[in-house]
Design a protein around this motif. Sequence first.
Motif, short mmCIF file in Angstrom:
data_model
loop_
_atom_site.label_atom_id
_atom_site.label_comp_id
_atom_site.label_asym_id
_atom_site.label_seq_id
_atom_site.Cartn_x
_atom_site.Cartn_y
_atom_site.Cartn_z
N SER A 655 0.84 -1.21 0.00
CA SER A 655 0.00 0.00 0.00
C SER A 655 0.87 1.25 0.00
CB SER A 655 -0.92 -0.03 1.22
OG SER A 655 -1.64 1.17 1.32
N TYR A 656 1.93 1.23 0.82
CA TYR A 656 2.82 2.38 0.87
C TYR A 656 3.48 2.61 -0.49
CZ TYR A 656 6.75 5.40 2.00
OH TYR A 656 7.65 6.42 1.99
N TRP A 722 -3.02 6.02 4.57
CA TRP A 722 -2.25 4.75 4.62
C TRP A 722 -2.06 4.28 6.06
CZ3 TRP A 722 2.77 4.35 6.73
CH2 TRP A 722 3.38 3.10 6.56
#
Length: 917
Positions: A655-656, A722
Amino acid sequence: MTLESQLIKKSYYQMYINEHENEQPIRVLGDAYQEELQKDLPDLTSIRFAQGEIYFHNRDFEAAIFKWENIAGDLELWARKNIADAYYESGLLSNAEDLYLSIDTNNLTLKTEVALQLFSLYIERGKLEAAVEIIKRTIDSNPDYPNVTTIARAYFEEQQDWGNAIELAVNEAKRTDSLEWYDTVNSYVQKGVTKNLHPNYFLQALFELYSLDKEMFEQLTMSLWNSYKNEDSYFTWLKEVNQLLFNLDISRNSHLQLLSNLHHDTYFGLINGNFVIKTLEDLVPDLLTNWLRLAVPKHTVLVSAAVLSWNELFPTSINMSIVNEAENLISETECHINELEECLTLFEAITNWAQMHDMGENNRLNWVVQHLNDFDTHHLLITGFSGSGKSAFVNNILGEEIQDSPTTSLVMFKDNEDLNIVEITDQETVSLEDFTQFQERMDRRRNALESIIEFQQPFPFLYEQKLALIETPGLNGSHQDRYEVLQYLQMADTLLFALDANTPFADKEKAALSQIQELAPDLPIHFLLNKMDTIVNEQEAIRIFDETTSKIQSYLPEAQVFAFSSQYERGQQLVDLKGFIQSIKDTRNLADKRLAKLLFFIRTTISRLLQKRIDVENQLIESVRWNEEVVMKLNGALNQFKDVQSQNIKAITRSYRAIKESIQNEISISVPKLLQECSELIKEDSNFSTIHIELNDVMNSRIQEYLEREVMPKYYASLQDWINNGKEEFEQGQKFLNEIAEGLNSLYGEERIKIECDFKVLDDWHRDTDRMTSRFQLEKVNILLRNTPSQFLFKSAGKLFGALSQNKAMLYNKYKAFVKNESYSESTEIVIERFFQQFELFEKSLERDITMFFKQPLKILNEAIEESLAQITTNQDVLKKMNTNPEMFRDPLTLFEVRLRQFEWTTVAGKGVQTIY
């Protein structure tokens, strides 16, 4: 003085000077010498020998040697020995030794004197082995020679050569029948220097000593016995000495007090729980047989009981004639032992053994035994079914509301100057601070019967009657439930059974009484007819009392009944109760009855320990099985945990990186456009020689502004989303781990596994992202000042033609087209690299941070696995030990049972008191 004595002392010359005592010996011998020379066949040998002695005594060794050198005949060997003596005195030890050794004679005296001189010479020369050899050889050949054994003994003791010293003493004791030598042997034994010798080494000497002096025989035997006691050869000694005693004419008339005491101490030392039966089965029967033969009067009953009890548990191990003799003796002989002390000693030995073998503290039992030893207090146990009013009766006797709820534990009420309440469990004795804590204990229901409560304070009625009240919980439930309540029944001297006057002496009471009689057949039972105030009238109350008494006495003829009501006037009831208690107190043979109760508790303890051994083994087996199941589930949980951790790492890092790639793409599109738009800043009147510098500064400024105003806020917002998404991932992981912990704790039966992840990681991420996105300063990028060929030509042309006005139009168009159409790919990559440079360390630490989030749960699970594996190993080791040597546990308890039966033979059975099983 004999000739040999003169030769030994070098006083042969005295025969020449007896009549000339006032003259110098040399002068006398000189005259004799001259006189002998006048003869036709002079014989100067004797005179020269005598002259040599005179010179020797005056330390003129050279002259002495000169005189002795030519001696012949009977005096020749003595002369040679004297010459050696002279060399010895002169310090010529080697010469003296050679000369001594050259003397070969059959004259035992001369031979012994030479040997003694060699012995001294060897010692002086440090030839100690030769000295030992020569003195031992001398003793063998001529032991009666004056002082030879004394010299040897002194030397051996000085050198601490105990082997030879002992050998000398034992041999001389046997050879001479000298009590002095036997005393020497005894002194060596007491020094402890004989314990490495095999026990049979001394048997012949002991055998001979017995007929010589029985007192010395006892002393030496006792010394040897004690010296071997803590040695590996102890059991060998016991076997050997038993065989020796069998071969001696021993009887109880021999009055061998020391030997009787030795057998007593040894027997009880062997059956104290430290040895297995296999070691003792061939030893104890002979020991007991000999003890019975030589026992002094005070041991007669004790040894007879020991024989009978051993024979009961190990039939045929002892000769039947000995068993019959023991039976006759125990029935005919008065017992002279301190029964209570011996019984308490046995109890202490059992409890100490149990504690050493991790079989529990037995604290409650210690408390019971302590109170049974209190002969000044009568123990009245009060029991009955719940609702019978026994607690109200107790409160009435005690004079205050001690109990306001049913009793759940066994409680003893006892008079004392101060308030003192203690709770006794197997593990410990705990003081209760006040009445409130006592009441809390009374209100509990779980494990209440696993403790006893002793309540002490001033109780006038109990003080006057020298009474202790023991109240039990109600006798409700099954036969086993009642047994749990009545397990301390043997503490009582008298039992008072509480009945409800409304339903007196029903079937349930009869069933409980039958169980009580089975458990304590000798215990006097009497009855409390309670709640008499609930009967409608006095006539009906009398009828119920009479009928109940009649029913009870048809069942228990000796039983008495006391009617009681909490509503009646207390003073009068206490007066009546005093008379009733005095009538039911039975103090006859109290000591014997208490002793029987002590023996009962000892037997109960042995039985419980035997059962506990089985329980411990079963518990260990179950523990191993359970821990193996726990390990299997923990490993399963650990694998699931690792999967969750791996998934979190992948999801959060992916995701990052998606956010990062999105920002990178946006920068890679926006920055070139932004730079190309800078072409509008180029004018026809621009200074083309410096325009590239100016444009480069403007481009950097626009990039800085773009990154700060557009990219950074967007990046910050994306990172916050996030982090929130990461929090959701973490919370899902924590929820999953909580479910794992719940399942494991259900297996443990307690909240043992508490898994808490480290959510501080999120705080760290918030702090780091806040810090990295709060402000960004782009290091100046060389956009138009790069040394690429096209830029080089472009800048050079500006410097070359910028000053020519006719060329400005052309440069203007070229500059503008160049700036507008340039791709700026390299510069954009530099901007992206510099922008994300501060985030690189953060990105690289993401996996470590997520791992830190799960670190504590991982540690807890691994520790739980290690703990269970360690418990499995420990329990399997204990099981292996238990199964490899089961006798190490069983045999000591069997031997304690032998001791118990022995006491029952000597005490209870012999006095007509029924043994309680």
